[in-house]
Design an enzyme around this catalytic site. Sequence first.
Site, PDB file in Angstrom:
ATOM      1  N   GLY A 206       0.641  -1.397   0.000  1.00  0.00           N
ATOM      2  CA  GLY A 206      -0.050  -0.128  -0.066  1.00  0.00           C
ATOM      3  C   GLY A 206       0.702   1.211   0.020  1.00  0.00           C
ATOM      4  N   PRO A 207       0.201   2.298  -0.176  1.00  0.00           N
ATOM      5  CG  PRO A 207      -1.394   3.847  -0.683  1.00  0.00           C
ATOM      6  CD  PRO A 207      -1.251   2.649  -0.282  1.00  0.00           C
ATOM      7  N   GLY A 209       2.630   5.624   4.477  1.00  0.00           N
ATOM      8  CA  GLY A 209       1.849   6.152   5.743  1.00  0.00           C
ATOM      9  C   GLY A 209       0.336   5.390   5.986  1.00  0.00           C
ATOM     10  CB  THR A 210      -1.652   3.086   4.447  1.00  0.00           C
ATOM     11  OG1 THR A 210      -0.522   2.299   3.665  1.00  0.00           O
ATOM     12  CG2 THR A 210      -1.997   4.326   3.446  1.00  0.00           C
ATOM     13  N   GLY A 211       0.056   2.906   7.582  1.00  0.00           N
ATOM     14  CA  GLY A 211      -0.177   1.888   8.806  1.00  0.00           C
ATOM     15  C   GLY A 211       0.332   0.567   8.540  1.00  0.00           C
ATOM     16  CD  GLU A 428      -7.513  30.080  -6.262  1.00  0.00           C
ATOM     17  OE1 GLU A 428      -8.105  29.051  -6.150  1.00  0.00           O
ATOM     18  OE2 GLU A 428      -6.181  30.074  -6.535  1.00  0.00           O
ATOM     19  CG  HIS A 431      -9.878  27.013 -10.176  1.00  0.00           C
ATOM     20  ND1 HIS A 431      -9.688  26.373 -11.092  1.00  0.00           N
ATOM     21  CD2 HIS A 431      -8.695  27.609  -9.555  1.00  0.00           C
ATOM     22  CE1 HIS A 431      -8.392  26.530 -11.560  1.00  0.00           C
ATOM     23  NE2 HIS A 431      -7.930  27.334 -10.629  1.00  0.00           N
ATOM     24  CG  ASP A 504      -5.159  25.580 -11.919  1.00  0.00           C
ATOM     25  OD1 ASP A 504      -5.024  24.952 -10.840  1.00  0.00           O
ATOM     26  OD2 ASP A 504      -5.400  26.720 -11.990  1.00  0.00           O
TER      27      ASP A 504
HETATM   28  P1  ADP Z   1       3.510   2.824   6.908  1.00  0.00           P
HETATM   29  O1  ADP Z   1       4.509   1.604   7.373  1.00  0.00           O
HETATM   30  O2  ADP Z   1       2.309   2.268   5.876  1.00  0.00           O
HETATM   31  O3  ADP Z   1       4.376   3.779   5.790  1.00  0.00           O
HETATM   32  P2  ADP Z   1       3.100   3.506   9.339  1.00  0.00           P
HETATM   33  O4  ADP Z   1       2.489   2.145   9.834  1.00  0.00           O
HETATM   34  O5  ADP Z   1       4.481   3.638   9.799  1.00  0.00           O
HETATM   35  O6  ADP Z   1       2.791   3.537   7.894  1.00  0.00           O
HETATM   36  O7  ADP Z   1       2.137   4.750   9.856  1.00  0.00           O
HETATM   37  C1  ADP Z   1       2.869   5.951  10.159  1.00  0.00           C
HETATM   38  C2  ADP Z   1       1.758   6.474  11.153  1.00  0.00           C
HETATM   39  O8  ADP Z   1       0.709   7.066  10.816  1.00  0.00           O
HETATM   40  C3  ADP Z   1       1.405   5.880  12.455  1.00  0.00           C
HETATM   41  O9  ADP Z   1       2.562   6.002  13.390  1.00  0.00           O
HETATM   42  C4  ADP Z   1       0.303   6.189  12.998  1.00  0.00           C
HETATM   43  O10 ADP Z   1       0.383   7.355  13.704  1.00  0.00           O
HETATM   44  C5  ADP Z   1      -0.311   6.893  11.600  1.00  0.00           C
HETATM   45  N1  ADP Z   1      -1.444   5.711  11.033  1.00  0.00           N
HETATM   46  C6  ADP Z   1      -1.164   5.514   9.937  1.00  0.00           C
HETATM   47  N2  ADP Z   1      -2.341   4.480   9.602  1.00  0.00           N
HETATM   48  C7  ADP Z   1      -3.095   4.592  10.542  1.00  0.00           C
HETATM   49  C8  ADP Z   1      -4.426   3.789  11.180  1.00  0.00           C
HETATM   50  N3  ADP Z   1      -4.827   3.025  10.260  1.00  0.00           N
HETATM   51  N4  ADP Z   1      -4.993   4.259  12.036  1.00  0.00           N
HETATM   52  C9  ADP Z   1      -4.125   4.878  13.169  1.00  0.00           C
HETATM   53  N5  ADP Z   1      -3.105   5.636  12.685  1.00  0.00           N
HETATM   54  C10 ADP Z   1      -2.498   5.381  11.501  1.00  0.00           C
HETATM   55 ZN    ZN Z   2      -5.705  27.477 -10.361  1.00  0.00          ZN
END
Ligand code: ADP
Ligand code: ZN
Length: 604
Positions: A206-207, A209-211, A428, A431, A504
């Site tokens: 996954g992308p 920062g998705t946990g 703006e 838009h 844009d």
């Molecule tokens: P990844 O490993 O996918 O890049 P991380 O697990 O390191 O992402 O997530 C980074 C931070 O983002 C976590 O420490 C948390 O604070 C927050 N975060 C991301 N997804 C969630 C989620 N589903 N629920 C709660 N916090 C999340």
């Molecule tokens: Zn614009």
Amino acid sequence: MNEVKKPKKPMIYYYIIVVLALLLFNAFVTPWIMERQVEEVDYGTFISMTEKKQISRVDIQDQDNTILFTDKDENVYKTAKVEDPDLTDRLYGAGVSFYGEEIQQTSPILTAFLTWILPLLIFIGIGQYMSRKLMEKAGGKNSMAFGMGKSNAKIYVKSSEGIKFSDVAGEDEAKENLAEIVDYLHNPGKYKEIGASMPKGILLVGPPGTGKTMLAKAVAGEADVPFFSMSGSEFVEMFVGMGASKVRDLFQQAKEKAPCIVFIDEIDAIGKKRDGRIGGNDEREQTLNQLLTEMDGFTGNNGVIILAATNRPESLDPALLRPGRFDRRVPVELPDLKGREDILKVHAKKIKVDVNVDFNKIARMASGASGAELANIVNEAALRAVRDGRKYATQADLEESIEVVIAGYQKKNAILTDREKLVVAYHEIGHALVAAKQTDSAPVQKITIVPRTSGALGYTMQVDEGNHYLMSKEELENKIATYTGGRAAEEIVFGSITTGASNDIEQATKLARAMITQYGMSKDFDMVAMETQTNQYLGGDASLTCSAQTQAEIDQKVVELVRRQHEKAAQILLDNREKLDELSQHLYQKETITGGEFMKILNS
Ligand code: ADP
Ligand code: ZN
């Protein structure tokens, strides 16, 4: 969980310190100890001892201008050498052997002990102590010299505050999938009985920062087992062959601590497709091969579960993905509306927030944000509250921090000329007006012409009411028209154009291109893919898969598509010229207006 890290400094530092200490010891301490064995006397004493025949040996040291001599009990004395022509006769008379062997200031055994054996013992002792310390921390037994090739895995020891599934908001499918692993770790017998074996490796895709990391930790937390974590990029080191030995070490440790979880973040750093090019990255390939060997090496039911995360699944080597290795793939997608709301709530628990904050609205505004960004938004809101001297964060704090995360901070003293400000206001409103006058466009939430640190001079925020999974051709076209609305307004009102539309233009082009090459939305190409997506989780680059001729045709079609929408936008603005002026003046005065204000003026 408590994270126990091994010391970062390699062993070699400690060895250097020890060697330095030894040199100092030999240079200062040893001579000092030995000096003490020698008794210094004056020349008179020497003469009188000679006459009393108390002396057995004499050693005249011309360079130092000293005389060393021993008495009958082999005690060593020292005296200054004085110009004394009769010395030889006198010594001869006293029967002293003065041509004999050199007198050692201390006994030879003591000297050898002090200069060689003692330092060696200290050296060995310290070395033993340190390697034992390191091993205790690593929990492994086979350390290599100087600690090179050690896995450096961070070990999360079980603790009461471990991350649980409840800390990970949203991502229900992923959690469901991983719950099975937890169940297995709790209760492997149930699975063995039936003959089922757990997947050895699970790939979280996954992308950023998705946990994914959080989920892996949560599995360890739920199952109450140790958690080894290591990043793929850490395996690939400066020294060839170290990556492979790190992998070996990591698995060695894991097997000793089983049942446990091994988490390899950014596995694409080592798991990239081996391309067979001569002079390719040998180091990485060796590391990957070692990983494959290790994964094949242990049987399915030994309690070591490997979780790995990547946001570039398409670049992974197929060998890594075949059954018996990372054979299960768990998608961890960007959160949907409900997920975003839950994530906001989870993080809002960590700060003080106003009771009547509308999390649903914040979640709608933060469309497309990842979990990490949402966590960041909540934290920004708390910081903003502190800055303003409030005790808790409010709705306004949260809304403002979304903008901070999306567009950067407000530029306090960006100096726009009046004319520039007016151009931005018209841009703006252009838009917003085009968006509002088309059906199926997301409602306008906010319009602002306060410059941001990201470089945006203003922006129009549109917020969808709910989740949106499918986009129709018309909606996409309307979106393109909305992107062109800003520039169209400038053209109509000022008769000249500015650089303000560059973003844009980029967005409109990307969308138009995707419609033609990926979504099959042009009649001439029917349902043929002209582009394939690479890096779908990292911005989604696309690479063309068609002939040069078709490419030229595509370019033409993209231009036509955008032009049509641009003309449509211009027509909308021309038809609503009075509203355009009125709204723009209003925005120019107030700098920020809400969607409600905008609609009120539009409908009045
Ligand atoms: P990844 O490993 O996918 O890049 P991380 O697990 O390191 O992402 O997530 C980074 C931070 O983002 C976590 O420490 C948390 O604070 C927050 N975060 C991301 N997804 C969630 C989620 N589903 N629920 C709660 N916090 C999340
Ligand atoms: Zn614009």
